[in-house]
Design an enzyme around this catalytic site. Structure first.
Site, PDB file in Angstrom:
ATOM      1  N   SER A 111      64.802  13.234  51.751  1.00 26.36           N
ATOM      2  CA  SER A 111      65.877  14.207  51.576  1.00 26.36           C
ATOM      3  C   SER A 111      67.208  13.547  51.906  1.00 26.36           C
ATOM      4  O   SER A 111      67.268  12.650  52.760  1.00 26.36           O
ATOM      5  CB  SER A 111      65.668  15.413  52.497  1.00 26.36           C
ATOM      6  N   TYR A 171      64.617  18.852  60.992  1.00 24.80           N
ATOM      7  CA  TYR A 171      64.233  18.451  59.636  1.00 24.80           C
ATOM      8  C   TYR A 171      64.889  17.134  59.264  1.00 24.80           C
ATOM      9  O   TYR A 171      64.241  16.245  58.693  1.00 24.80           O
ATOM     10  CB  TYR A 171      64.630  19.554  58.664  1.00 24.80           C
TER      11      TYR A 171
END
Length: 258
Positions: free
Chosen positions: A142, A153
């Site tokens: 990501s 995250y």
């Protein structure tokens, strides 16, 4: 766009294949000739496999555990006679909130979801690829290694980047390529299984709105990407066309490098 025969004769495992990016990657790979095992803990992964134009099979496993990852890779190797390509797609932020507002258990849950499936699946697939004399691993990371309201995250995806680069260096001489894409914000249909089963509070909706604004503004194109725009580079990196690419992390985020 389908490239007929691009993966002819290849045995592929796609994780997180019941929904979103993983679903489209798996269905396109099957249409392009791959023999695909779709792995997900959602029990409807078999229904997705049944949609494929080509050979595709569903397999249910919890990839947050090494046992689940090992079982999935063993099933693929037994069915196909080996594994050529692994697409590690499991992950995704469960909650969006400022770091100070995360509870310890929530931090651990984010890391378990977005780091450990890739860590375990890479470990579990390596013996099969070594036995085959090579292979390709594509990790879906990501660009949110830089962003707001999702520090755990971000940390997990930073770990995915580190896995990608270190494994690529360690196993290049064994004929194994390891690469990654780093998607930005991606528009997708509503998930059949939500990442946060508790739902969002009104405050969390505000924090989510802040993230959407940040992601959109950070992109040069000022928009979210599409599933098709994410699947295409993943499949390119998985293909023989990318044979001299390893250890690389390709941002797919409209210009936002994360």
């Amino acid at each position: 766009m389908i490239f007929a025969g691009r993966f002819a004769g290849k045995a592929m495992v796609v994780t997180g294949a019941a929904q979103g990016i993983g679903r489209l990657v798996a269905l396109r790979a099957a249409a392009e000739g791959a023999r695909v095992l779709l792995v997900d803990r959602a029990d409807f992964v078999g229904d997705v496999a049944a949609e494929a134009e080509g050979e595709a099979h569903g397999f249910s496993a919890d990839l947050e555990t090494h046992e689940g990852a090992a079982a999935a890779m063993a099933a693929a190797a037994e069915r196909f006679g080996g594994i050529d390509i692994l697409i590690n797609n499991v992950g995704g932020a469960i909650r969006m909130r400022p770091y100070v507002a995360f509870e310890p258990a929530q931090i651990e849950a984010e890391v378990r979801r977005s780091l450990f499936p890739t860590l375990w699946c890479c470990h579990a697939v390596l013996p099969h690829m070594l036995a085959r004399g090579g292979g390709t691993i594509v990790n879906v990371s990501s660009n949110a290694t830089r962003g707001i309201n999702r520090v755990p995250y971000s940390a997990a995806k930073g770990g995915v980047n580190a896995i990608t680069q270190s494994l690529a260096m360690e196993y290049a001489q064994a004929g194994i390529r390891v690469v990654a894409t780093a998607p930005g914000g991606t528009a997708a249909p509503e998930r059949r299984v939500p990442r946060n089963p508790d739902g969002n509070s009104a405050q969390e909706d505000v924090w989510m709105h802040d993230v959407v604004n940040q992601v959109t503004e950070s992109s040069f194109m000022k928009r979210y990407g599409t599933l098709e725009e994410q699947a295409a580079p993943i499949l390119f990196l998985a293909s023989d066309e990318a044979g001299y690419v390893t250890g690389s992390i390709l941002p797919v985020a409209g210009g936002d490098l994360g």
